[in-house]
Design an enzyme around this catalytic site. Structure first.
Site, short mmCIF file in Angstrom:
data_model
loop_
_atom_site.label_atom_id
_atom_site.label_comp_id
_atom_site.label_asym_id
_atom_site.label_seq_id
_atom_site.Cartn_x
_atom_site.Cartn_y
_atom_site.Cartn_z
N LYS A 37 0.88 -0.74 -0.25
CA LYS A 37 0.02 0.44 0.06
C LYS A 37 0.45 1.34 0.15
O LYS A 37 1.98 1.25 0.42
CB LYS A 37 -1.11 0.38 1.07
N ARG A 135 -10.83 0.02 14.49
CA ARG A 135 -11.01 0.67 13.03
C ARG A 135 -11.88 0.39 12.06
O ARG A 135 -12.88 0.82 12.20
CB ARG A 135 -9.62 0.77 12.43
N HIS A 165 -6.84 -7.23 12.32
CA HIS A 165 -5.18 -6.75 12.83
C HIS A 165 -5.54 -5.88 13.97
O HIS A 165 -6.10 -5.30 14.53
CB HIS A 165 -6.05 -4.94 11.63
N ARG A 220 0.95 -10.73 7.10
CA ARG A 220 0.81 -9.49 6.32
C ARG A 220 1.91 -8.86 5.97
O ARG A 220 1.83 -8.01 7.27
CB ARG A 220 -0.10 -8.77 6.52
N TYR A 264 16.91 30.37 6.42
CA TYR A 264 15.70 31.48 7.25
C TYR A 264 15.79 31.86 8.60
O TYR A 264 16.38 31.29 8.94
CB TYR A 264 14.91 30.98 6.52
N MET A 314 12.07 24.70 2.14
CA MET A 314 11.00 23.95 1.30
C MET A 314 12.24 22.75 -0.18
O MET A 314 11.41 21.78 -0.29
CB MET A 314 10.55 24.66 0.47
N ASP A 315 13.41 23.75 -0.63
CA ASP A 315 13.59 23.11 -1.21
C ASP A 315 15.23 22.76 -0.83
O ASP A 315 16.58 22.02 -1.97
CB ASP A 315 14.20 24.08 -2.85
C1 LIG Z 1 -0.49 -1.61 6.79
C2 LIG Z 1 -1.43 -3.13 7.17
C3 LIG Z 1 -0.52 -3.98 7.54
C4 LIG Z 1 0.94 -4.27 7.57
O1 LIG Z 1 1.71 -3.97 8.23
P1 LIG Z 1 3.40 -3.33 9.43
O2 LIG Z 1 2.82 -2.82 10.64
O3 LIG Z 1 3.88 -2.31 7.70
O4 LIG Z 1 3.78 -4.89 8.67
C5 LIG Z 1 -1.06 -5.41 7.62
N1 LIG Z 1 -2.16 -5.74 7.66
C6 LIG Z 1 -2.75 -3.94 7.30
C7 LIG Z 1 -5.12 -4.05 7.70
C8 LIG Z 1 -2.52 -3.05 6.95
O5 LIG Z 1 -3.29 -1.97 6.90
#
Ligand SMILES: *Cc1c(COP(=O)(O)O)cnc(C)c1O
Length: 372
Positions: A37, A135, A165, A220, A264, A314-315
């Site tokens: 993601k 969530r 999760h 995951r 700055y 900024m740059d």
């Molecule tokens: C982002 C995410 C992960 C991965 O989590 P990490 O802490 O980066 O390993 C797994 N499952 C869900 C639902 C997530 O949103």
């Protein structure tokens, strides 16, 4: 010639990290979904996905339908799960592309099923249960209704998984973890009682690395794939290899007399005659302005670590090189080998390395790849 500002991603490091994570999962009989993601946590979703699939991952995970379809457009055919949607999105293209879809409510299910009917094929569903993060996900209280609706969908729905999760994966002995597992299993048993046979998944990076009992059917990992240690171990003590190096090339070098204000607001004044090097990286590129609020930002330049002086603009930033020889075009490592780490930035900023890595972006940072 090296780009003026570059986020270099070492795909050999990605493969190393995925092999480690997938190896641990395999020992538990689990498969590995690499989470890509947010454009692969700022590393590039497509190249990271290809590297991950070569190194033993068999699934990919994303947040949005657009992110999922980007993988398909790149020709990636592995199973992809997408998990955060609005109920008024059009799921037709995703179902047509064979994307697995997470569902957290009957409203979301109805939208996905509408897409499945338009696509003329069943939707592959991962039913998400809220086991205590509050969530996304369906509360156990509403779970039977969701299962009723799935049953009613008949041929339009294919239930692949029941999943959740964790809230405290970075604290492997936190008591909430076991409570979340109990609730996941409860939801899974209720699904099985309806004649469904879904797999289960729960573990992110931290849980993959510390709690084999949570590997279940699929893990995951996200952050660990990119070599950022979910347990915040220093790079030297972590089995993971950071994949991203952020570096820029010196645009201008000059000798400046003592007593001159720099950047700055003149927060820093040259205490003596000194050589200043200008590096074209600023807050628009993912160098947070707060990073040098306490004057502690460092870069690796011309053979050693040197302080950034004055405000981050900024740059650009200004590096104090004293009486050392530095040349225009030299490479300054903002974070990565020889320089500070993304973790160092996170510590200085009071945040997590997730935010540092995903913050490096913008039209001026060229993403390059090595270790292909
Ligand atoms: C982002 C995410 C992960 C991965 O989590 P990490 O802490 O980066 O390993 C797994 N499952 C869900 C639902 C997530 O949103």
């Amino acid at each position: 010639m090296a780009p003026r500002l570059e986020a270099n991603v070492d795909l050999a490091a990605v493969r190393h990290n995925v092999a480690l994570l997938a190896g641990a999962a395999r020992e538990s009989g689990a498969a590995t979904m690499v989470v890509v993601k947010a454009d692969g946590y700022g590393h590039g979703a497509v190249p990271v996905s290809r590297a991950a699939l070569r190194a033993g991952a068999t699934w990919l995970g994303v947040c949005t339908l657009e992110e999922a379809l980007e993988l398909r457009w790149a020709g990636i055919t592995a199973p992809v799960l997408s998990w955060l949607h609005l109920p008024d999105e059009d799921f037709t293209p995703a179902v047509e592309a064979g994307i697995d879809l997470s569902v957290s409510s009957t409203r979301h299910l109805a939208a996905v099923l509408a897409g499945a009917r338009r696509a003329g094929r069943p939707a592959r569903l991962h039913l998400k249960v809220d086991t205590g993060l509050s969530r996304n996900g369906c509360l156990l209280h509403d779970w039977p209704d969701l299962l009723d609706a799935v049953e009613k969908a008949g041929e339009d729905a294919e239930v692949v998984a029941v999943w959740s999760h964790l809230a405290y994966a970075d604290q492997p002995t936190n008591p909430t973890i076991d409570r979340q597992l109990v609730r996941l299993n409860e939801a899974w048993e209720l699904a099985r009682a309806r004649g469904l046979n879904p797999i289960r998944h729960l573990a992110n990076s931290a849980a993959t690395m510390t709690r084999p009992d949570l590997h279940l059917d699929l893990v995951r990992p996200g952050i660990a794939v990119y070599g950022l240690d979910p347990l915040d171990r220093p790079v030297a003590e972590s089995p993971l290899r950071p994949a991203m190096e952020f570096r820029g090339r010196v645009a201008l070098v000059k000798r400046v007399p003592a007593g001159e204000g720099v950047s700055y607001g003149h927060e820093w004044t040259t205490p003596r005659e000194t050589t200043l090097a200008l590096v074209p990286a600023g807050y628009a590129d993912g160098v947070p302005r707060r990073l040098n609020a306490n004057g502690r930002m460092r870069v690796h330049l011309a053979g050693r670590i040197r302080p950034v002086v004055g405000r981050v603009c900024m740059d650009q930033v200004v590096v104090d090189c004293g009486d050392d020889e530095v040349h225009e075009g030299d490479v300054a490592v903002l974070f990565g080998a020889g320089g500070p780490t993304a973790q160092d930035w996170a510590t200085e900023l009071g945040t997590i390395h997730y935010e540092v890595a995903t913050g490096v972006h913008g039209t001026r940072v060229r993403r390059t790849y090595s270790g292909e």
